[in-house]
Write an enzyme that holds these catalytic residues in place. Structure first.
Site, PDB file in Angstrom:
ATOM      1  N   TYR A 134       0.659  -1.105  -0.025  1.00 40.91           N
ATOM      2  CA  TYR A 134      -0.379   0.064   0.176  1.00 40.91           C
ATOM      3  C   TYR A 134       0.894   1.132   0.140  1.00 40.91           C
ATOM      4  CZ  TYR A 134      -4.208  -2.715   0.499  1.00 40.91           C
ATOM      5  OH  TYR A 134      -4.324  -3.551   0.258  1.00 40.91           O
ATOM      6  N   ASP A 214      -3.872 -18.136   3.795  1.00 40.86           N
ATOM      7  CA  ASP A 214      -4.314 -18.578   2.810  1.00 40.86           C
ATOM      8  C   ASP A 214      -5.451 -19.854   3.535  1.00 40.86           C
ATOM      9  OD1 ASP A 214      -2.223 -20.041   2.691  1.00 40.86           O
ATOM     10  OD2 ASP A 214      -2.320 -20.868   0.283  1.00 40.86           O
ATOM     11  N   ASP A 238      -6.379  -6.174   4.509  1.00 37.73           N
ATOM     12  CA  ASP A 238      -7.368  -5.445   3.360  1.00 37.73           C
ATOM     13  C   ASP A 238      -8.576  -6.342   3.739  1.00 37.73           C
ATOM     14  OD1 ASP A 238      -8.474  -3.779   2.557  1.00 37.73           O
ATOM     15  OD2 ASP A 238      -7.191  -3.711   0.740  1.00 37.73           O
TER      16      ASP A 238
END
Ligand code: NAP
Length: 487
Positions: A134, A214, A238
């Site tokens: 980001y 994951d 996020d």
């Protein structure tokens, strides 16, 4: 840390924001007034109206001054304009005040039916908020190959990991999971994992587990009630924090806080939902609960618990619920829902309990920019990223000729991380960008800048280069990874 007014109250900055922002903030402030908390506020602007005035950051100076003074912000959503040159006012605010921790709690609400109802979901995602992808550092290496830098610092990891453990303690939680992709990104994501493992022993009262991100997503869908606090990097956070919002009833119920050592910004996870703006139908719960988080941050624990209890009681009673829960044809107006909460101040739900909170101890990290000190370092080679229409074999042969007389030898060439020269027998597609790895012939040597510049000159005499990286060792540990297939 709060600014105290002449009347002895704590002063905050309120930014109503865009779209449904004003309605949500009005609802929260009405409840704040009814609970009689010792809070005063000054209203400041940011977002669409500010962009329209031609202020490119979306955040005017008066707003920045107010936040510098009050250090605490309750804000509505800000629209991110679609158009060239304008930045996200949200990101500007978070970065300007280094609010490094994004905290998103989710819990099951009574009478808000979801596929997970009855499972007792009650967890917090702690997302690192300023580093990682980001930072938005991006380059086109060739017209057809893009690059984004993922920068993760030990200092940033230390702040967020300590914050997560402190939050667990302040909220009486017993378990923290650190979710990373350290199995693939051993340095960047691995930095968070290693820092977590180094700091966890300082919190023996809290169970510490690492989980691959994951699998974390998979487990969150399968058995979300196993989690209490999840600390993770910016991009992972996020994604999973939106996932966790959906587990308990959606964006109308998802509060958040952006916390730094100096400033804290409290806001709903949702955006400005323009289609509902001005219709008095939206669910203000997310903003109300963001305000509840703010009250706890300001040590106003009693006011916070009173509001949270009244909100949970209102939902439990089930008489007044907003359209996102029961359908917009049957839903209560935002103002009716707000009034119901106010009428229920002082009541407690029977099926749900509000946690006991204690003040959070924010981690104090030394400001020194040099966070990790080493006694030895060595440059063992250099990666030069070149653009060419050649296939790997002729490129490798040409480079070997070019460096025949230099202190460096060509170790390998990779295409998007996979070794393609010397040939490995793998069937790999290639593009017009290659990473060419040169290492010193003298395996005990330390390459000088002059040697590296001379090497770039040789390679550049024949090939267009876009980017270089030094291959460094710090206290004998490799500071670079090998390509897939490189030995
Ligand atoms: P959004 O505003 O969050 O809305 C998406 C959908 O979520 C809405 O259409 C609605 O769903 C539901 N929703 C959101 N808030 C709700 C509430 N309080 N009560 C009930 N339902 C609610 O997302 P978006 O449409 O992608 O973004 C709109 C603008 O907001 C964009 O300019 C974006 O950049 C900005 N934004 C700002 C922030 C921030 O300031 N922190 C965060 C996100 C987005 P249904 O349509 O299913 O009813």
């Amino acid at each position: 840390m709060a600014y105290i007014t002449e009347s002895g109250k704590k002063l905050i900055t309120v930014i109503p924001g865009d779209g449904i922002g004003a309605e949500c903030i009005d609802s929260a402030l009405k409840i704040l007034q009814a609970v009689n908390a010792p809070i005063e506020y000054e209203v400041r602007e940011a977002g669409a109206s500010v962009f329209k005035k031609g202020i490119e950051s979306g955040v005017p100076q008066e707003t920045i001054e107010s936040i510098r003074k009050t250090r605490v912000v309750l804000k509505g959503p800000l629209e991110t304009p679609v158009g060239y040159g304008e930045k996200s006012a949200n990101v500007t605010l978070r970065k300007l005040f280094e609010t490094y921790a994004n905290v998103r709690p989710v819990r099951e609400f009574p009478n808000v039916p979801t596929p997970y109802s009855g499972r007792g979901i009650d967890l917090v995602v702690v997302r690192e908020n300023v580093e990682d992808l980001y930072a938005g550092i991006e380059y086109m290496q060739t017209p057809g190959v893009a690059q984004t830098l993922k920068l993760i610092s030990r200092k940033g990891c230390e702040k967020i990991v300590r914050f997560a453990f402190e939050l667990a303690r302040a909220e009486g939680r017993k378990k923290v999971h650190c979710a990373t992709k350290a199995n693939i990104m051993k340095f960047a994501e691995g930095m968070l994992k290693r820092t977590f493992e180094a700091i966890a022993p300082e919190y023996p009262d809290i169970e510490a587990n690492h989980i691959i991100i994951d699998n974390c997503a998979h487990q969150l869908v399968k058995r979300p009630e196993q989690f209490e606090v999840i600390v993770t990097t910016n991009m992972n956070g996020d994604i999973i924090s939106d996932l966790t919002s959906a587990l308990v009833g959606g964006l109308g119920f998802a509060p958040s806080a952006n916390i730094g050592n100096e400033v804290a910004i409290f806001e709903a996870v949702h955006g400005s939902a323009p289609k509902y703006a001005g219709k008095n139908v939206i669910n203000p719960t997310a903003v109300i609960l963001s305000m509840v988080m703010m009250l706890r941050y300001l040590d106003e624990f009693e006011a916070a618990a009173t509001i949270e209890n009244a909100l949970l009681y209102t939902l439990e009673e089930g008489k007044v619920r907003t359209g996102d829960v029961v359908g917009y044809d049957k839903g209560a107006k935002t103002t009716e829902y707000t009034d119901a909460i106010i009428a229920n101040l002082g009541k407690k739900p029977s099926t749900t309990q509000v946690r006991e909170y204690r003040p959070i101890k924010l981690p104090q990290i030394p400001p020194d920019p040099v966070f990790v000190k080493v006694s030895q370092r060595r440059v063992v080679g250099v990666d030069i990223f070149v653009e060419t229409d050649l296939y790997p074999e002729p490129l490798g042969q040409a480079l070997e000729q070019l460096v025949a007389e230099s202190p460096f030898q060509l170790k390998m060439i990779s295409s998007r991380g996979t070794k393609v020269y010397p040939p490995t027998g793998a069937i790999t597609d290639v593009v017009d960008q290659y990473r060419c790895r040169f290492i010193l012939r003298d395996t005990a040597g330390d390459a000088t800048d002059a040697q590296i510049l001379e090497l770039i000159g040789r390679v550049g005499s024949r090939f267009r280069w876009a980017h270089i990286e030094k291959l460094q060792e710090f206290d004998g540990a490799m500071g670079y990874t090998k390509a897939q297939g490189e030995d």
